[in-house]
Design an enzyme around this catalytic site. Structure first.
Site, PDB file in Angstrom:
ATOM      1  N   SER A  34       9.274  -7.771  17.154  1.00 37.97           N
ATOM      2  CA  SER A  34       8.635  -8.179  15.895  1.00 37.97           C
ATOM      3  C   SER A  34       7.733  -9.392  16.094  1.00 37.97           C
ATOM      4  O   SER A  34       7.881 -10.152  17.064  1.00 37.97           O
ATOM      5  CB  SER A  34       9.689  -8.489  14.833  1.00 37.97           C
ATOM      6  OG  SER A  34      10.457  -7.351  14.521  1.00 37.97           O
TER       7      SER A  34
ATOM      8  N   GLU B 152      -6.751 -10.619  10.753  1.00 35.56           N
ATOM      9  CA  GLU B 152      -5.399 -10.753  10.220  1.00 35.56           C
ATOM     10  C   GLU B 152      -4.603 -11.644  11.170  1.00 35.56           C
ATOM     11  O   GLU B 152      -4.366 -11.288  12.326  1.00 35.56           O
ATOM     12  CB  GLU B 152      -4.728  -9.386  10.083  1.00 35.56           C
ATOM     13  CG  GLU B 152      -5.372  -8.497   9.023  1.00 35.56           C
ATOM     14  CD  GLU B 152      -4.566  -7.238   8.770  1.00 35.56           C
ATOM     15  OE1 GLU B 152      -3.382  -7.352   8.398  1.00 35.56           O
ATOM     16  OE2 GLU B 152      -5.118  -6.140   8.958  1.00 35.56           O
TER      17      GLU B 152
ATOM     18  N   ARG C  53      -8.573  -7.273  -4.199  1.00 36.77           N
ATOM     19  CA  ARG C  53      -9.822  -7.098  -3.466  1.00 36.77           C
ATOM     20  C   ARG C  53      -9.530  -6.860  -1.981  1.00 36.77           C
ATOM     21  O   ARG C  53      -8.645  -7.484  -1.397  1.00 36.77           O
ATOM     22  CB  ARG C  53     -10.695  -8.342  -3.611  1.00 36.77           C
ATOM     23  CG  ARG C  53     -11.972  -8.318  -2.751  1.00 36.77           C
ATOM     24  CD  ARG C  53     -12.758  -9.602  -2.934  1.00 36.77           C
ATOM     25  NE  ARG C  53     -13.274  -9.696  -4.292  1.00 36.77           N
ATOM     26  CZ  ARG C  53     -13.685 -10.844  -4.857  1.00 36.77           C
ATOM     27  NH1 ARG C  53     -13.615 -11.965  -4.175  1.00 36.77           N
ATOM     28  NH2 ARG C  53     -14.138 -10.841  -6.093  1.00 36.77           N
ATOM     29  N   GLU C  54     -10.259  -5.941  -1.382  1.00 35.61           N
ATOM     30  CA  GLU C  54     -10.137  -5.744   0.058  1.00 35.61           C
ATOM     31  C   GLU C  54     -10.706  -6.968   0.771  1.00 35.61           C
ATOM     32  O   GLU C  54     -11.847  -7.355   0.551  1.00 35.61           O
ATOM     33  CB  GLU C  54     -10.891  -4.496   0.508  1.00 35.61           C
ATOM     34  CG  GLU C  54     -10.808  -4.271   2.007  1.00 35.61           C
ATOM     35  CD  GLU C  54     -11.563  -3.029   2.453  1.00 35.61           C
ATOM     36  OE1 GLU C  54     -10.983  -2.215   3.167  1.00 35.61           O
ATOM     37  OE2 GLU C  54     -12.749  -2.888   2.070  1.00 35.61           O
TER      38      GLU C  54
ATOM     39  N   SER D 170       6.849  -4.344   4.688  1.00 32.52           N
ATOM     40  CA  SER D 170       6.574  -3.309   5.689  1.00 32.52           C
ATOM     41  C   SER D 170       5.466  -2.353   5.261  1.00 32.52           C
ATOM     42  O   SER D 170       5.360  -1.245   5.784  1.00 32.52           O
ATOM     43  CB  SER D 170       7.857  -2.500   6.015  1.00 32.52           C
ATOM     44  OG  SER D 170       8.790  -3.320   6.667  1.00 32.52           O
TER      45      SER D 170
ATOM     46  N   GLU E 227      13.121  -0.453   3.495  1.00 30.27           N
ATOM     47  CA  GLU E 227      13.148  -1.098   4.811  1.00 30.27           C
ATOM     48  C   GLU E 227      14.527  -1.031   5.470  1.00 30.27           C
ATOM     49  O   GLU E 227      14.833  -1.811   6.367  1.00 30.27           O
ATOM     50  CB  GLU E 227      12.695  -2.554   4.676  1.00 30.27           C
ATOM     51  CG  GLU E 227      11.244  -2.704   4.243  1.00 30.27           C
ATOM     52  CD  GLU E 227      10.839  -4.153   4.085  1.00 30.27           C
ATOM     53  OE1 GLU E 227      10.404  -4.749   5.078  1.00 30.27           O
ATOM     54  OE2 GLU E 227      10.953  -4.693   2.970  1.00 30.27           O
TER      55      GLU E 227
END
Length: 321
Positions: free
Chosen positions: A293, A192, A186-187, A155, A13
Protein backbone atom coordinates in the site's frame (compact mmCIF):
# COMPACT_ATOMS: atom_id res chain seq x y z
CA UNK A 1 1.97 -6.56 24.47
CA UNK A 2 -1.25 -8.27 23.51
CA UNK A 3 -2.58 -6.48 20.43
CA UNK A 4 -6.04 -6.99 18.94
CA UNK A 5 -6.31 -6.39 15.19
CA UNK A 6 -9.87 -5.80 13.98
CA UNK A 7 -10.40 -6.39 10.26
CA UNK A 8 -13.09 -7.03 7.66
CA UNK A 9 -16.35 -5.11 8.07
CA UNK A 10 -19.62 -4.80 6.18
CA UNK A 11 -18.49 -2.19 3.64
CA UNK A 12 -17.21 -2.70 0.10
CA UNK A 13 -13.61 -2.53 1.36
CA UNK A 14 -13.99 -5.82 3.28
CA UNK A 15 -11.30 -7.70 1.35
CA UNK A 16 -8.89 -4.74 1.40
CA UNK A 17 -9.30 -4.56 5.17
CA UNK A 18 -8.58 -8.28 5.55
CA UNK A 19 -5.35 -7.83 3.57
CA UNK A 20 -4.35 -4.82 5.73
CA UNK A 21 -5.15 -6.71 8.92
CA UNK A 22 -3.12 -9.77 7.94
CA UNK A 23 -0.10 -7.60 7.17
CA UNK A 24 -0.39 -5.87 10.55
CA UNK A 25 -0.80 -9.19 12.39
CA UNK A 26 2.40 -10.51 10.80
CA UNK A 27 4.32 -7.33 11.72
CA UNK A 28 3.12 -7.50 15.33
CA UNK A 29 4.52 -11.04 15.57
CA UNK A 30 7.86 -9.90 14.13
CA UNK A 31 7.97 -7.18 16.82
CA UNK A 32 7.68 -9.83 19.53
CA UNK A 33 4.13 -8.99 20.57
CA UNK A 34 1.10 -11.28 20.57
CA UNK A 35 -1.39 -10.47 17.81
CA UNK A 36 -5.01 -11.48 18.23
CA UNK A 37 -6.97 -11.11 14.96
CA UNK A 38 -10.68 -10.30 15.29
CA UNK A 39 -12.78 -10.42 12.14
CA UNK A 40 -16.05 -8.69 11.32
CA UNK A 41 -17.88 -10.50 8.53
CA UNK A 42 -19.45 -8.97 5.43
CA UNK A 43 -22.78 -8.66 7.28
CA UNK A 44 -21.20 -6.65 10.10
CA UNK A 45 -21.16 -9.44 12.70
CA UNK A 46 -18.19 -10.34 14.89
CA UNK A 47 -17.03 -13.78 13.72
CA UNK A 48 -16.12 -14.80 17.29
CA UNK A 49 -19.37 -13.35 18.67
CA UNK A 50 -19.77 -9.85 20.09
CA UNK A 51 -19.53 -10.81 23.78
CA UNK A 52 -16.42 -12.89 23.12
CA UNK A 53 -14.91 -10.02 21.08
CA UNK A 54 -15.53 -7.58 23.94
CA UNK A 55 -13.75 -9.87 26.39
CA UNK A 56 -10.78 -10.23 24.04
CA UNK A 57 -10.56 -6.48 23.37
CA UNK A 58 -10.64 -5.63 27.08
CA UNK A 59 -7.90 -8.17 27.76
CA UNK A 60 -5.56 -6.55 25.21
CA UNK A 61 -3.13 -3.68 25.77
CA UNK A 62 -4.04 -1.91 22.52
CA UNK A 63 -6.25 -2.44 19.46
CA UNK A 64 -5.59 -1.72 15.79
CA UNK A 65 -8.94 -0.89 14.11
CA UNK A 66 -7.93 -1.92 10.57
CA UNK A 67 -11.48 -1.78 9.16
CA UNK A 68 -11.57 0.57 6.17
CA UNK A 69 -14.61 2.67 5.33
CA UNK A 70 -18.10 2.26 6.74
CA UNK A 71 -18.35 0.77 10.21
CA UNK A 72 -14.66 1.08 10.93
CA UNK A 73 -13.07 4.24 9.62
CA UNK A 74 -16.16 6.38 10.27
CA UNK A 75 -15.90 6.60 14.07
CA UNK A 76 -18.26 3.71 14.81
CA UNK A 77 -15.56 1.27 15.86
CA UNK A 78 -13.60 4.02 17.63
CA UNK A 79 -16.63 4.90 19.76
CA UNK A 80 -17.13 1.23 20.61
CA UNK A 81 -13.51 0.94 21.74
CA UNK A 82 -13.77 4.12 23.80
CA UNK A 83 -16.84 2.73 25.56
CA UNK A 84 -14.79 -0.34 26.41
CA UNK A 85 -11.90 1.90 27.58
CA UNK A 86 -9.53 0.12 25.19
CA UNK A 87 -6.56 2.13 23.81
CA UNK A 88 -6.49 2.06 20.01
CA UNK A 89 -4.41 3.17 17.05
CA UNK A 90 -5.47 6.16 14.98
CA UNK A 91 -7.95 9.01 15.09
CA UNK A 92 -10.83 9.37 17.52
CA UNK A 93 -14.56 9.43 16.84
CA UNK A 94 -14.93 12.98 15.52
CA UNK A 95 -11.89 13.03 13.24
CA UNK A 96 -12.74 9.58 11.88
CA UNK A 97 -16.35 10.54 11.16
CA UNK A 98 -15.44 13.82 9.47
CA UNK A 99 -12.50 12.30 7.61
CA UNK A 100 -14.62 9.62 5.95
CA UNK A 101 -17.39 12.07 5.05
CA UNK A 102 -16.05 13.81 1.95
CA UNK A 103 -18.61 16.64 2.15
CA UNK A 104 -17.78 17.44 5.79
CA UNK A 105 -14.03 17.15 5.16
CA UNK A 106 -14.21 19.67 2.33
CA UNK A 107 -16.44 22.02 4.33
CA UNK A 108 -14.02 22.04 7.27
CA UNK A 109 -10.92 22.44 5.11
CA UNK A 110 -12.53 25.16 3.00
CA UNK A 111 -13.45 27.06 6.19
CA UNK A 112 -9.77 26.97 7.17
CA UNK A 113 -8.62 28.32 3.82
CA UNK A 114 -7.33 24.99 2.47
CA UNK A 115 -8.06 24.49 -1.23
CA UNK A 116 -10.32 21.57 -2.19
CA UNK A 117 -11.86 20.47 -5.49
CA UNK A 118 -14.96 22.55 -6.35
CA UNK A 119 -18.18 20.57 -6.30
CA UNK A 120 -21.71 20.09 -5.03
CA UNK A 121 -23.41 17.55 -2.75
CA UNK A 122 -26.68 15.89 -3.68
CA UNK A 123 -29.06 14.17 -1.25
CA UNK A 124 -32.71 13.14 -0.95
CA UNK A 125 -34.98 13.95 -3.91
CA UNK A 126 -32.10 15.68 -5.75
CA UNK A 127 -30.48 12.29 -6.36
CA UNK A 128 -33.22 11.30 -8.78
CA UNK A 129 -33.77 14.74 -10.30
CA UNK A 130 -31.04 15.27 -12.89
CA UNK A 131 -32.44 18.70 -13.80
CA UNK A 132 -31.84 19.93 -10.25
CA UNK A 133 -28.34 18.45 -10.31
CA UNK A 134 -27.59 20.29 -13.57
CA UNK A 135 -28.92 23.56 -12.12
CA UNK A 136 -26.68 23.17 -9.05
CA UNK A 137 -23.67 22.38 -11.21
CA UNK A 138 -24.33 25.44 -13.35
CA UNK A 139 -24.74 27.64 -10.27
CA UNK A 140 -21.38 26.35 -9.00
CA UNK A 141 -19.76 27.11 -12.35
CA UNK A 142 -19.11 23.45 -13.13
CA UNK A 143 -19.37 21.74 -16.49
CA UNK A 144 -18.50 18.33 -17.90
CA UNK A 145 -16.46 16.29 -17.30
CA UNK A 146 -17.14 15.79 -13.59
CA UNK A 147 -16.40 13.07 -11.07
CA UNK A 148 -19.24 11.50 -9.09
CA UNK A 149 -18.51 9.73 -5.81
CA UNK A 150 -20.32 8.47 -2.69
CA UNK A 151 -20.14 10.90 0.23
CA UNK A 152 -18.52 8.23 2.41
CA UNK A 153 -16.19 5.40 1.51
CA UNK A 154 -12.85 4.70 -0.05
CA UNK A 155 -10.90 2.60 -2.55
CA UNK A 156 -12.76 4.45 -5.35
CA UNK A 157 -15.78 2.17 -5.02
CA UNK A 158 -18.78 3.88 -6.61
CA UNK A 159 -16.66 6.60 -8.21
CA UNK A 160 -17.30 7.42 -11.87
CA UNK A 161 -16.36 10.02 -14.46
CA UNK A 162 -19.36 11.65 -16.18
CA UNK A 163 -19.00 13.40 -19.53
CA UNK A 164 -22.66 14.06 -20.39
CA UNK A 165 -26.18 13.97 -18.96
CA UNK A 166 -26.81 10.20 -19.41
CA UNK A 167 -23.50 9.21 -17.79
CA UNK A 168 -24.11 11.72 -14.97
CA UNK A 169 -27.55 10.24 -14.28
CA UNK A 170 -26.13 6.71 -14.15
CA UNK A 171 -23.15 7.72 -12.02
CA UNK A 172 -25.37 9.44 -9.44
CA UNK A 173 -27.65 6.40 -9.25
CA UNK A 174 -24.68 4.05 -8.79
CA UNK A 175 -23.06 6.21 -6.09
CA UNK A 176 -26.38 6.60 -4.25
CA UNK A 177 -26.53 2.82 -3.78
CA UNK A 178 -23.46 3.10 -1.54
CA UNK A 179 -24.31 6.34 0.28
CA UNK A 180 -27.32 8.71 0.62
CA UNK A 181 -25.07 11.69 -0.08
CA UNK A 182 -23.33 12.00 -3.46
CA UNK A 183 -20.58 14.44 -4.43
CA UNK A 184 -20.23 15.80 -7.94
CA UNK A 185 -16.87 17.50 -8.42
CA UNK A 186 -14.91 19.26 -11.11
CA UNK A 187 -12.40 17.03 -12.86
CA UNK A 188 -8.98 18.08 -11.61
CA UNK A 189 -6.32 17.72 -14.29
CA UNK A 190 -2.79 17.31 -12.99
CA UNK A 191 -0.50 15.12 -10.93
CA UNK A 192 -1.84 12.88 -8.16
CA UNK A 193 0.40 13.15 -5.11
CA UNK A 194 -0.04 11.38 -1.75
CA UNK A 195 1.47 12.30 1.61
CA UNK A 196 1.74 9.89 4.55
CA UNK A 197 1.34 11.59 7.94
CA UNK A 198 2.53 9.80 11.07
CA UNK A 199 2.34 10.78 14.74
CA UNK A 200 5.21 9.63 16.94
CA UNK A 201 5.04 8.64 20.64
CA UNK A 202 6.51 12.01 21.72
CA UNK A 203 3.66 13.86 19.94
CA UNK A 204 5.72 14.89 16.92
CA UNK A 205 3.88 14.76 13.59
CA UNK A 206 5.78 14.38 10.32
CA UNK A 207 5.38 13.18 6.73
CA UNK A 208 7.30 10.70 4.63
CA UNK A 209 8.58 11.54 1.13
CA UNK A 210 5.66 12.15 -1.24
CA UNK A 211 4.38 9.49 -3.61
CA UNK A 212 3.14 10.10 -7.16
CA UNK A 213 0.51 7.87 -8.75
CA UNK A 214 0.81 6.94 -12.42
CA UNK A 215 -2.45 5.13 -12.95
CA UNK A 216 -2.98 2.28 -15.39
CA UNK A 217 -3.44 4.04 -18.77
CA UNK A 218 -5.95 1.36 -19.69
CA UNK A 219 -8.33 2.59 -16.97
CA UNK A 220 -10.37 5.82 -17.17
CA UNK A 221 -8.88 7.06 -13.86
CA UNK A 222 -7.28 5.73 -10.67
CA UNK A 223 -10.25 3.47 -9.94
CA UNK A 224 -10.49 0.30 -7.85
CA UNK A 225 -9.24 -1.83 -10.75
CA UNK A 226 -6.20 0.40 -11.22
CA UNK A 227 -5.55 0.28 -7.47
CA UNK A 228 -5.92 -3.42 -6.80
CA UNK A 229 -6.16 -5.34 -10.05
CA UNK A 230 -3.56 -3.84 -12.37
CA UNK A 231 0.15 -4.36 -12.92
CA UNK A 232 0.29 -1.22 -15.08
CA UNK A 233 -0.24 1.26 -12.22
CA UNK A 234 3.05 2.70 -10.94
CA UNK A 235 3.82 4.40 -7.63
CA UNK A 236 6.86 6.66 -7.70
CA UNK A 237 8.36 7.49 -4.32
CA UNK A 238 9.97 9.84 -3.64
CA UNK A 239 7.89 11.81 -6.15
CA UNK A 240 10.03 14.14 -8.29
CA UNK A 241 8.99 17.50 -6.83
CA UNK A 242 10.59 20.91 -6.68
CA UNK A 243 11.75 21.53 -3.09
CA UNK A 244 9.33 24.42 -2.61
CA UNK A 245 6.36 22.32 -3.77
CA UNK A 246 7.44 19.35 -1.66
CA UNK A 247 7.62 21.54 1.44
CA UNK A 248 4.26 23.16 0.66
CA UNK A 249 2.58 19.76 0.34
CA UNK A 250 4.23 18.60 3.56
CA UNK A 251 3.01 21.65 5.50
CA UNK A 252 -0.49 21.37 4.06
CA UNK A 253 -0.76 17.66 4.87
CA UNK A 254 0.23 18.31 8.48
CA UNK A 255 -2.22 21.23 8.61
CA UNK A 256 -5.05 19.03 7.29
CA UNK A 257 -4.15 16.41 9.93
CA UNK A 258 -4.30 19.07 12.68
CA UNK A 259 -7.41 20.90 11.44
CA UNK A 260 -9.43 17.67 11.36
CA UNK A 261 -8.12 16.62 14.78
CA UNK A 262 -6.46 13.45 13.50
CA UNK A 263 -4.24 11.18 15.58
CA UNK A 264 -1.83 8.37 14.81
CA UNK A 265 -1.80 8.28 11.03
CA UNK A 266 -3.45 9.53 7.85
CA UNK A 267 -2.84 9.70 4.13
CA UNK A 268 -3.62 13.04 2.50
CA UNK A 269 -4.20 12.93 -1.26
CA UNK A 270 -3.56 15.96 -3.49
CA UNK A 271 -4.10 17.06 -7.06
CA UNK A 272 -1.33 19.32 -8.37
CA UNK A 273 -2.46 21.17 -11.53
CA UNK A 274 0.23 22.10 -14.10
CA UNK A 275 -0.19 25.82 -13.53
CA UNK A 276 -2.00 26.13 -10.24
CA UNK A 277 -1.98 25.57 -6.51
CA UNK A 278 -2.24 22.10 -4.94
CA UNK A 279 -5.77 20.96 -4.08
CA UNK A 280 -6.68 18.45 -1.36
CA UNK A 281 -8.67 15.58 -2.81
CA UNK A 282 -9.35 13.65 0.40
CA UNK A 283 -7.94 12.24 3.62
CA UNK A 284 -7.83 8.60 4.72
CA UNK A 285 -7.64 8.29 8.50
CA UNK A 286 -6.82 4.58 8.24
CA UNK A 287 -5.40 4.10 4.74
CA UNK A 288 -4.73 0.78 3.03
CA UNK A 289 -2.07 -1.01 5.05
CA UNK A 290 -0.86 -4.00 3.09
CA UNK A 291 2.93 -4.08 2.59
CA UNK A 292 2.29 -2.90 -0.99
CA UNK A 293 0.00 0.00 0.00
CA UNK A 294 0.97 3.62 -0.51
CA UNK A 295 1.30 4.51 3.19
CA UNK A 296 3.97 1.88 4.06
CA UNK A 297 5.71 2.52 0.72
CA UNK A 298 6.20 6.18 1.60
CA UNK A 299 7.60 5.41 5.03
CA UNK A 300 9.90 2.77 3.54
CA UNK A 301 11.36 5.60 1.45
CA UNK A 302 11.98 7.45 4.72
CA UNK A 303 13.87 4.46 6.10
CA UNK A 304 11.11 2.96 8.27
CA UNK A 305 10.22 -0.65 7.57
CA UNK A 306 6.61 -1.89 7.62
CA UNK A 307 7.14 -3.40 11.08
CA UNK A 308 8.74 -0.18 12.37
CA UNK A 309 5.72 1.83 11.21
CA UNK A 310 3.41 -0.59 13.04
CA UNK A 311 5.63 -0.33 16.12
CA UNK A 312 5.41 3.48 15.99
CA UNK A 313 1.60 3.31 15.76
CA UNK A 314 1.35 0.95 18.72
CA UNK A 315 3.70 2.97 20.91
CA UNK A 316 1.92 6.22 20.03
CA UNK A 317 -1.48 4.71 20.92
CA UNK A 318 -0.18 3.38 24.25
CA UNK A 319 1.48 6.72 25.08
CA UNK A 320 -1.84 8.48 24.39
CA UNK A 321 -3.62 5.99 26.63
Amino acid sequence: MKVAVVMGGAGPEHQVSLASGRGIVKAIGLLGHTAIPLQIDADGNWVDGQHEAIEILQACDVTVPAVHGEGGEDGTLQGFLQQLKVPYVGSGVAASAVGLDKHLTKAVLRAHGIAVAPGITLAGPDLSDTEVAMQKLKAAGLGFPVFVKPGNGGSSFGVARATDLPSLTQAIADAAVLDPHVLVEREMVGREIDLAVLEFPDGRVDTAPALEIHSDPGQPFFNATAKYGSNATRFVVPAPLEPALAERLRRTAIEVFAVLGCEGLARVDFFVPPDGDPVVNEINTFPGFTPASQFPRMWAAAGLSYAEVVDTLLRTAVARG
